[in-house]
Design a protein around this motif. Structure first.
Motif, mmCIF file in Angstrom:
data_model
loop_
_atom_site.group_PDB
_atom_site.id
_atom_site.type_symbol
_atom_site.label_atom_id
_atom_site.label_comp_id
_atom_site.label_asym_id
_atom_site.label_seq_id
_atom_site.Cartn_x
_atom_site.Cartn_y
_atom_site.Cartn_z
ATOM 1 N N LYS A 122 11.401 5.526 -7.471
ATOM 2 C CA LYS A 122 12.702 5.544 -6.814
ATOM 3 C C LYS A 122 12.653 6.322 -5.504
ATOM 4 O O LYS A 122 13.190 5.882 -4.486
ATOM 5 N N PHE A 123 11.990 7.491 -5.507
ATOM 6 C CA PHE A 123 11.896 8.263 -4.275
ATOM 7 C C PHE A 123 11.028 7.545 -3.240
ATOM 8 O O PHE A 123 11.302 7.607 -2.039
ATOM 9 N N ALA A 124 9.970 6.851 -3.686
ATOM 10 C CA ALA A 124 9.151 6.076 -2.753
ATOM 11 C C ALA A 124 9.965 4.933 -2.154
ATOM 12 O O ALA A 124 9.847 4.630 -0.958
ATOM 13 N N LEU A 125 10.808 4.293 -2.969
ATOM 14 C CA LEU A 125 11.681 3.227 -2.465
ATOM 15 C C LEU A 125 12.683 3.786 -1.459
ATOM 16 O O LEU A 125 12.919 3.179 -0.400
ATOM 17 N N ASP A 126 13.274 4.941 -1.756
ATOM 18 C CA ASP A 126 14.197 5.557 -0.802
ATOM 19 C C ASP A 126 13.490 5.884 0.506
ATOM 20 O O ASP A 126 14.044 5.682 1.591
ATOM 21 N N ASN A 127 12.262 6.375 0.421
ATOM 22 C CA ASN A 127 11.501 6.687 1.621
ATOM 23 C C ASN A 127 11.198 5.414 2.407
ATOM 24 O O ASN A 127 11.268 5.410 3.635
ATOM 25 N N PHE A 128 10.877 4.339 1.715
ATOM 26 C CA PHE A 128 10.622 3.054 2.374
ATOM 27 C C PHE A 128 11.871 2.586 3.111
ATOM 28 O O PHE A 128 11.797 2.093 4.241
ATOM 29 N N ARG A 129 13.022 2.746 2.471
ATOM 30 C CA ARG A 129 14.274 2.352 3.119
ATOM 31 C C ARG A 129 14.528 3.179 4.381
ATOM 32 O O ARG A 129 15.021 2.654 5.378
ATOM 33 N N LEU A 130 14.203 4.459 4.312
ATOM 34 C CA LEU A 130 14.401 5.306 5.487
ATOM 35 C C LEU A 130 13.382 4.997 6.585
ATOM 36 O O LEU A 130 13.694 5.092 7.767
ATOM 37 N N ARG A 131 12.156 4.633 6.191
ATOM 38 C CA ARG A 131 11.131 4.301 7.192
ATOM 39 C C ARG A 131 11.475 3.035 7.927
ATOM 40 O O ARG A 131 11.294 2.929 9.138
ATOM 41 N N THR A 132 11.960 2.022 7.200
ATOM 42 C CA THR A 132 12.226 0.721 7.804
ATOM 43 C C THR A 132 13.664 0.587 8.290
ATOM 44 O O THR A 132 13.992 -0.408 8.939
ATOM 45 N N LEU A 133 14.522 1.557 7.965
ATOM 46 C CA LEU A 133 15.955 1.493 8.266
ATOM 47 C C LEU A 133 16.554 0.175 7.773
ATOM 48 O O LEU A 133 17.318 -0.483 8.467
ATOM 49 N N ARG A 134 16.184 -0.179 6.559
ATOM 50 C CA ARG A 134 16.648 -1.421 5.944
ATOM 51 C C ARG A 134 16.904 -1.150 4.483
ATOM 52 O O ARG A 134 16.115 -0.488 3.814
ATOM 53 N N HIS A 135 18.014 -1.658 3.955
ATOM 54 C CA HIS A 135 18.331 -1.477 2.538
ATOM 55 C C HIS A 135 17.550 -2.522 1.735
ATOM 56 O O HIS A 135 18.068 -3.562 1.363
ATOM 57 N N ALA A 136 16.291 -2.207 1.489
ATOM 58 C CA ALA A 136 15.397 -3.133 0.796
ATOM 59 C C ALA A 136 15.567 -3.011 -0.711
ATOM 60 O O ALA A 136 15.880 -1.940 -1.235
ATOM 61 N N THR A 137 15.336 -4.114 -1.407
ATOM 62 C CA THR A 137 15.361 -4.091 -2.860
ATOM 63 C C THR A 137 14.006 -3.627 -3.374
ATOM 64 O O THR A 137 13.033 -3.557 -2.625
ATOM 65 N N ALA A 138 13.937 -3.356 -4.661
ATOM 66 C CA ALA A 138 12.675 -2.926 -5.263
ATOM 67 C C ALA A 138 11.634 -4.035 -5.163
ATOM 68 O O ALA A 138 10.450 -3.764 -4.911
ATOM 69 N N ALA A 139 12.048 -5.287 -5.326
ATOM 70 C CA ALA A 139 11.105 -6.401 -5.230
ATOM 71 C C ALA A 139 10.548 -6.522 -3.809
ATOM 72 O O ALA A 139 9.349 -6.770 -3.622
ATOM 73 N N GLU A 140 11.397 -6.335 -2.812
ATOM 74 C CA GLU A 140 10.924 -6.378 -1.430
ATOM 75 C C GLU A 140 9.962 -5.223 -1.154
ATOM 76 O O GLU A 140 8.982 -5.392 -0.427
ATOM 77 N N PHE A 141 10.241 -4.082 -1.724
ATOM 78 C CA PHE A 141 9.362 -2.926 -1.557
ATOM 79 C C PHE A 141 7.996 -3.199 -2.170
ATOM 80 O O PHE A 141 6.968 -2.868 -1.585
ATOM 81 N N LEU A 142 7.961 -3.827 -3.322
ATOM 82 C CA LEU A 142 6.682 -4.111 -3.982
ATOM 83 C C LEU A 142 5.891 -5.209 -3.268
ATOM 84 O O LEU A 142 4.667 -5.237 -3.333
#
Length: 170
Positions: free
Chosen positions: A141-161
């Motif tokens: 969850k924290f890695a997903l939140d960090n990914f969202r902050l890096r890309t400035l996009r509200h990405a889903t978990a599937a998009e993150f993977l």
């Protein structure tokens, strides 16, 4: 008979002493405070995310940093500094939860291997294994939140993977 009834009355009197010494007003005040806070949390939860939305998204689920800064009375520089600080916090939390997950897993394996396998140990294993899963899920969850902050996009978990970017926060 008179001796037993007088002893009984004395014991009833001593039983009342702890209840008389209890700080009932403070307990009632604390109860009222807890009830008020619980009702406030409940009303915020029932209102949904629209009432107190912290992240502003546009139509493509991109985070609008300028609108966020304007709404919160921040300059662009302050908003970017806040974003950078939050990225560091989520990266640190992801790594810490990942390390705790592995630590809990190795402790569980140590307990399984080091002791005889009885029904009691099996129950302990079943009780302790959710902690391993919990720490790994929190790291994700924290890695997903960090990914969202890096890309400035509200990405889903599937998009993150499915992304080609680095999985772990930087």
């Amino acid at each position: 008979m008179g001796l037993f009834s007088s002893v009984g009355r004395a014991l009833r009197g001593f039983a009342k002493v702890p209840f008389l010494l209890a700080p009932w007003r403070e307990i009632k005040r604390s109860k009222d405070t807890i009830v008020d806070q619980a009702l406030g949390i409940w009303s915020q939860a029932r209102r949904g995310n629209d009432a107190n939305q912290q992240v502003i998204l546009d139509g493509d689920r991109l985070i609008d940093l300028a609108a966020f800064a304007e709404e919160n009375g921040l300059s662009d520089r302050q908003a970017r500094a806040l974003l950078a600080r939050r990225r560091r916090e989520t990266a640190r939390a992801a790594y810490a939860c990942f390390a705790l997950g592995w630590g809990a897993f190795f402790f569980l394996v140590y307990r399984i291997v080091g002791e005889s396998w009885t029904s009691g140990r099996f129950v302990v294993t079943l009780e302790f294994s959710p902690f391993c899963v919990l720490f790994f899920l929190m790291a994700f969850k924290f890695a997903l939140d960090n990914f969202r902050l890096r890309t400035l996009r509200h990405a889903t978990a599937a998009e993150f993977l499915r992304t080609n970017e680095a999985f772990w926060p930087d």
